[in-house]
Write a protein that holds these residues in place. Structure first.
Motif, PDB file in Angstrom:
ATOM      1  N   VAL A  24      45.673  28.236  55.928  1.00 40.47           N
ATOM      2  CA  VAL A  24      45.231  29.441  55.222  1.00 40.47           C
ATOM      3  C   VAL A  24      43.827  29.860  55.653  1.00 40.47           C
ATOM      4  O   VAL A  24      43.523  31.055  55.710  1.00 40.47           O
ATOM      5  CB  VAL A  24      45.334  29.260  53.687  1.00 40.47           C
ATOM      6  N   HIS A  25      42.968  28.927  56.013  1.00 43.05           N
ATOM      7  CA  HIS A  25      41.610  29.270  56.455  1.00 43.05           C
ATOM      8  C   HIS A  25      41.653  30.005  57.794  1.00 43.05           C
ATOM      9  O   HIS A  25      40.898  30.960  58.004  1.00 43.05           O
ATOM     10  CB  HIS A  25      40.735  28.023  56.546  1.00 43.05           C
ATOM     11  N   VAL A  26      42.523  29.559  58.689  1.00 45.87           N
ATOM     12  CA  VAL A  26      42.664  30.223  59.986  1.00 45.87           C
ATOM     13  C   VAL A  26      43.265  31.613  59.789  1.00 45.87           C
ATOM     14  O   VAL A  26      42.844  32.577  60.422  1.00 45.87           O
ATOM     15  CB  VAL A  26      43.513  29.369  60.952  1.00 45.87           C
ATOM     16  N   MET A  27      44.243  31.733  58.887  1.00 48.33           N
ATOM     17  CA  MET A  27      44.843  33.032  58.592  1.00 48.33           C
ATOM     18  C   MET A  27      43.794  34.000  58.048  1.00 48.33           C
ATOM     19  O   MET A  27      43.700  35.148  58.472  1.00 48.33           O
ATOM     20  CB  MET A  27      45.989  32.884  57.590  1.00 48.33           C
ATOM     21  N   LYS A  28      42.957  33.542  57.122  1.00 49.22           N
ATOM     22  CA  LYS A  28      41.906  34.394  56.558  1.00 49.22           C
ATOM     23  C   LYS A  28      40.908  34.805  57.635  1.00 49.22           C
ATOM     24  O   LYS A  28      40.458  35.956  57.674  1.00 49.22           O
ATOM     25  CB  LYS A  28      41.178  33.666  55.429  1.00 49.22           C
ATOM     26  N   GLU A  29      40.562  33.879  58.515  1.00 47.07           N
ATOM     27  CA  GLU A  29      39.640  34.167  59.612  1.00 47.07           C
ATOM     28  C   GLU A  29      40.227  35.267  60.507  1.00 47.07           C
ATOM     29  O   GLU A  29      39.542  36.217  60.887  1.00 47.07           O
ATOM     30  CB  GLU A  29      39.418  32.881  60.405  1.00 47.07           C
ATOM     31  N   PHE A  30      41.522  35.122  60.842  1.00 43.82           N
ATOM     32  CA  PHE A  30      42.177  36.123  61.673  1.00 43.82           C
ATOM     33  C   PHE A  30      42.220  37.477  60.955  1.00 43.82           C
ATOM     34  O   PHE A  30      41.933  38.514  61.558  1.00 43.82           O
ATOM     35  CB  PHE A  30      43.598  35.684  62.041  1.00 43.82           C
ATOM     36  N   LEU A  31      42.574  37.491  59.683  1.00 48.41           N
ATOM     37  CA  LEU A  31      42.670  38.749  58.942  1.00 48.41           C
ATOM     38  C   LEU A  31      41.327  39.453  58.837  1.00 48.41           C
ATOM     39  O   LEU A  31      41.244  40.678  58.937  1.00 48.41           O
ATOM     40  CB  LEU A  31      43.276  38.521  57.558  1.00 48.41           C
ATOM     41  N   ARG A  32      40.242  38.675  58.656  1.00 49.41           N
ATOM     42  CA  ARG A  32      38.893  39.267  58.638  1.00 49.41           C
ATOM     43  C   ARG A  32      38.605  39.942  59.985  1.00 49.41           C
ATOM     44  O   ARG A  32      38.085  41.053  60.045  1.00 49.41           O
ATOM     45  CB  ARG A  32      37.839  38.204  58.352  1.00 49.41           C
ATOM     46  N   LYS A  45      48.272  50.839  64.137  1.00 52.28           N
ATOM     47  CA  LYS A  45      48.902  52.156  64.167  1.00 52.28           C
ATOM     48  C   LYS A  45      50.393  52.041  64.503  1.00 52.28           C
ATOM     49  O   LYS A  45      51.212  52.789  63.972  1.00 52.28           O
ATOM     50  CB  LYS A  45      48.191  53.036  65.192  1.00 52.28           C
ATOM     51  N   ASN A  46      50.728  51.067  65.354  1.00 51.16           N
ATOM     52  CA  ASN A  46      52.114  50.855  65.772  1.00 51.16           C
ATOM     53  C   ASN A  46      52.875  49.921  64.840  1.00 51.16           C
ATOM     54  O   ASN A  46      54.031  49.601  65.097  1.00 51.16           O
ATOM     55  CB  ASN A  46      52.165  50.299  67.194  1.00 51.16           C
ATOM     56  N   GLY A  47      52.219  49.428  63.798  1.00 51.14           N
ATOM     57  CA  GLY A  47      52.864  48.520  62.858  1.00 51.14           C
ATOM     58  C   GLY A  47      52.934  47.081  63.349  1.00 51.14           C
ATOM     59  O   GLY A  47      53.682  46.274  62.808  1.00 51.14           O
ATOM     60  N   SER A  48      52.138  46.751  64.359  1.00 50.10           N
ATOM     61  CA  SER A  48      52.094  45.389  64.893  1.00 50.10           C
ATOM     62  C   SER A  48      51.020  44.568  64.194  1.00 50.10           C
ATOM     63  O   SER A  48      50.096  45.120  63.599  1.00 50.10           O
ATOM     64  CB  SER A  48      51.794  45.410  66.395  1.00 50.10           C
ATOM     65  N   ILE A  49      51.127  43.271  64.306  1.00 53.47           N
ATOM     66  CA  ILE A  49      50.150  42.373  63.698  1.00 53.47           C
ATOM     67  C   ILE A  49      48.882  42.279  64.549  1.00 53.47           C
ATOM     68  O   ILE A  49      47.781  42.226  64.045  1.00 53.47           O
ATOM     69  CB  ILE A  49      50.748  40.970  63.488  1.00 53.47           C
ATOM     70  N   GLY A  50      49.077  42.246  65.865  1.00 52.21           N
ATOM     71  CA  GLY A  50      47.933  42.100  66.762  1.00 52.21           C
ATOM     72  C   GLY A  50      47.772  40.689  67.270  1.00 52.21           C
ATOM     73  O   GLY A  50      46.658  40.218  67.478  1.00 52.21           O
ATOM     74  N   ILE A  51      48.892  39.997  67.454  1.00 55.13           N
ATOM     75  CA  ILE A  51      48.875  38.673  68.059  1.00 55.13           C
ATOM     76  C   ILE A  51      49.798  38.681  69.259  1.00 55.13           C
ATOM     77  O   ILE A  51      50.746  39.468  69.280  1.00 55.13           O
ATOM     78  CB  ILE A  51      49.278  37.551  67.064  1.00 55.13           C
ATOM     79  N   PRO A  52      49.548  37.895  70.260  1.00 44.74           N
ATOM     80  CA  PRO A  52      48.438  36.957  70.323  1.00 44.74           C
ATOM     81  C   PRO A  52      47.104  37.678  70.448  1.00 44.74           C
ATOM     82  O   PRO A  52      47.010  38.738  71.035  1.00 44.74           O
ATOM     83  CB  PRO A  52      48.732  36.130  71.572  1.00 44.74           C
ATOM     84  N   CYS A  53      46.108  37.060  69.882  1.00 42.50           N
ATOM     85  CA  CYS A  53      44.743  37.567  69.900  1.00 42.50           C
ATOM     86  C   CYS A  53      43.855  36.492  70.505  1.00 42.50           C
ATOM     87  O   CYS A  53      44.014  35.313  70.201  1.00 42.50           O
ATOM     88  CB  CYS A  53      44.293  37.882  68.474  1.00 42.50           C
ATOM     89  N   PHE A  54      42.934  36.914  71.338  1.00 43.46           N
ATOM     90  CA  PHE A  54      42.043  35.989  72.022  1.00 43.46           C
ATOM     91  C   PHE A  54      40.601  36.377  71.741  1.00 43.46           C
ATOM     92  O   PHE A  54      40.234  37.539  71.887  1.00 43.46           O
ATOM     93  CB  PHE A  54      42.293  36.031  73.533  1.00 43.46           C
TER      94      PHE A  54
END
Length: 72
Positions: A24-32, A45-54
Motif C-alpha cells: 500500500v505504501h508503494v501504491m500511495k507513492e505511485f498515486l502521488r 485522458k485515455n483512461g490508462s493507469i500510466g504503468i509501467p512507469c519509470f
C-alpha cells in the motif's frame, strides 16, 4: 537507481517485476506521482493507469521503457 512501478496484471508490464499492488505504501507513492506529474496527462485522458512507469536516477518520470534503457 531507476524506480519502476508496474503490476503483473498489466499487459505492458509482463516483463517487469515490481508490483505497485503488493504494498500500500508503494501504491500511495505511485498515486502521488501520478496525480502531480504532467507525464501522466495523456494516459489519464485515455483512461490508462500510466504503468509501467519509470523514475530515472535524475528524477525524470517516463512511461517509455526505452528511456529507462529497456528494450521490450
Amino acid at each position: 537507481m531507476i524506480k519502476i512501478y508496474g503490476m503483473p496484471s498489466c499487459p505492458d508490464c509482463q516483463v517487469i517485476a515490481p508490483d505497485i499492488g503488493s504494498d500500500v505504501h508503494v501504491m500511495k507513492e505511485f498515486l502521488r506521482l501520478r496525480d502531480t506529474s504532467p507525464v501522466f496527462d495523456e494516459a489519464k485522458k485515455n483512461g490508462s493507469i500510466g504503468i509501467p512507469c519509470f523514475v530515472l536516477e535524475d528524477g525524470t518520470v517516463t512511461l517509455d521503457p526505452k528511456d529507462a534503457g529497456l528494450h521490450l
